[in-house]
Design an enzyme around this catalytic site. Sequence first.
Site, short mmCIF file in Angstrom:
data_model
loop_
_atom_site.label_atom_id
_atom_site.label_comp_id
_atom_site.label_asym_id
_atom_site.label_seq_id
_atom_site.Cartn_x
_atom_site.Cartn_y
_atom_site.Cartn_z
N GLY A 117 0.85 -1.19 0.00
CA GLY A 117 0.00 0.00 0.00
C GLY A 117 0.88 1.24 0.00
O GLY A 117 2.03 1.21 -0.43
N ARG A 118 0.31 2.32 0.53
CA ARG A 118 1.04 3.60 0.51
C ARG A 118 2.37 3.51 1.25
O ARG A 118 3.40 3.99 0.78
CB ARG A 118 0.18 4.70 1.13
N ILE A 119 2.36 2.87 2.43
CA ILE A 119 3.59 2.82 3.25
C ILE A 119 4.60 1.88 2.60
O ILE A 119 5.80 2.19 2.53
CB ILE A 119 3.26 2.42 4.70
N HIS A 145 5.35 0.37 19.35
CA HIS A 145 4.36 0.87 18.39
C HIS A 145 4.51 2.38 18.15
O HIS A 145 3.58 3.16 18.39
CB HIS A 145 2.94 0.53 18.85
N ILE A 146 5.69 2.76 17.67
CA ILE A 146 5.98 4.20 17.50
C ILE A 146 6.29 4.58 16.05
O ILE A 146 6.84 5.65 15.79
CB ILE A 146 7.17 4.64 18.40
N ARG A 181 -1.94 -8.34 -2.21
CA ARG A 181 -3.17 -8.97 -2.71
C ARG A 181 -3.36 -8.68 -4.19
O ARG A 181 -3.75 -9.52 -4.97
CB ARG A 181 -4.39 -8.42 -1.94
N ILE A 232 6.19 -3.70 10.96
CA ILE A 232 5.58 -2.42 11.37
C ILE A 232 4.10 -2.45 11.00
O ILE A 232 3.46 -1.40 10.93
CB ILE A 232 6.27 -1.19 10.73
N ALA A 233 3.56 -3.66 10.76
CA ALA A 233 2.16 -3.76 10.32
C ALA A 233 1.23 -3.81 11.53
O ALA A 233 0.75 -2.77 11.99
CB ALA A 233 2.00 -4.99 9.44
N ARG A 234 1.00 -4.97 12.05
CA ARG A 234 0.17 -5.17 13.23
C ARG A 234 0.62 -6.43 13.92
O ARG A 234 1.05 -7.39 13.26
CB ARG A 234 -1.30 -5.39 12.83
N GLU A 266 -0.33 -6.60 22.30
CA GLU A 266 0.37 -5.44 22.88
C GLU A 266 -0.59 -4.61 23.74
O GLU A 266 -1.79 -4.60 23.47
CB GLU A 266 0.98 -4.58 21.75
C1 8YV Z 1 -1.09 4.50 15.39
C2 8YV Z 1 -0.88 2.79 13.53
O1 8YV Z 1 -0.25 5.34 16.08
O2 8YV Z 1 -1.97 4.26 12.06
C3 8YV Z 1 -1.83 3.11 12.44
O3 8YV Z 1 -2.47 2.17 11.93
O4 8YV Z 1 -0.58 1.67 13.75
C4 8YV Z 1 -0.25 3.87 14.33
O5 8YV Z 1 0.21 4.84 13.46
C5 8YV Z 1 -1.72 3.57 16.39
O6 8YV Z 1 -2.57 2.65 15.78
C6 8YV Z 1 -2.51 4.34 17.44
O7 8YV Z 1 -3.76 4.71 16.98
#
Ligand code: 8YV
Length: 329
Positions: A158-160, A289-290, A181, A240-242, A271
């Site tokens: 995606g964008r990131i 998560h920063i 996908r 850096i996804a989830r 988390e």
């Molecule tokens: C958020 C993130 O800071 O935008 C997202 O999906 O994972 C982070 O940038 C975090 O979800 C808090 O809302």
Amino acid sequence: MSTVRPAILIARAVFPEIEDRLRPFFEIETTPPGVVWTPAQLVDRLQGKVGVLTTGGERIDAGLLAACPGLKIAANLAVGYNNFDLVAMTAAGVLGTNAPDVLTETTADFGFALLMATARRITESEHFLRAGRWKEWSLDLFAGAEVHGSTLGILGMGRIGQAIARRAAHGFRMNVLYHNRSRLAPDREAACKARYVSKDELLRAADHLVLVLPYSAQSHHTIGAAELAQMKPTATLVNIARGGVVDDAALAAALRERRIAAAGLDVFEGEPAVHPDLLTVPNVVLTPHIASATLATRRAMAMLAADNLIGFLVHGKPLTPLNSEVLTP
Ligand code: 8YV
């Protein structure tokens, strides 16, 4: 004419200027710094509210919606929205909005920082130095993996993902492969100098694999023991996804047994709890998560969430709706 302003909840502490932006339009209930509402407390706070500004930590699901019949919109201060049950929200006629675009470049910067820190063993070597264990220079002291000119795999384009690819291809002359996908349009592939491959090829070929795909039931444990086994023993993995996209227990085992070289993780299953095995392996860089955390970007994300509340509740036009079908009865 009624002068009663609609009531909203800001479910996590935000910067004062975000409250100032919302105050002329709404009765706002704020949340003190450090407070995270339990689901039951959230339901309680949402009584009489038409809108809520959420972070990725507040779940909006069928149970909450049934208990909060006055709710019309949940504006997420995040691009990811796996905390929203969009099907239930649509069924309840509740709009969801997210906060895309404003965090793309900042998050890509962080993805690259985590990749560099992981491949070049920056935190591991700093811990060694701080512990007073640096006694002499040696040829292979914290020798890491090459980044420039190596092969970068991106899962989720995606964008990131595309912003990371541009950094890699243009700045670090990396060979960029991706799996997604759907395949990107040719002009987008050309802009990121990225080549589409199967997931299997991506896992096998990547020197560094960065995960940037959204979390859903379908992407749960996209990287588990079987996928880790396909990766090079010298490879690094960056998430850096989830949390939940990676099986953290399987990853910790692979890191301990050096089946992959190292990992950089900004997100975790469950988390802010972190799998205890990840805390004891040295070859992992852990951050809380920063990825989007610069003040300017967090301000822009929060402002976009606020503007979605104003856009929808005051003007009938949200900026970044997720389920716009609820707008047309
Ligand atoms: C958020 C993130 O800071 O935008 C997202 O999906 O994972 C982070 O940038 C975090 O979800 C808090 O809302």
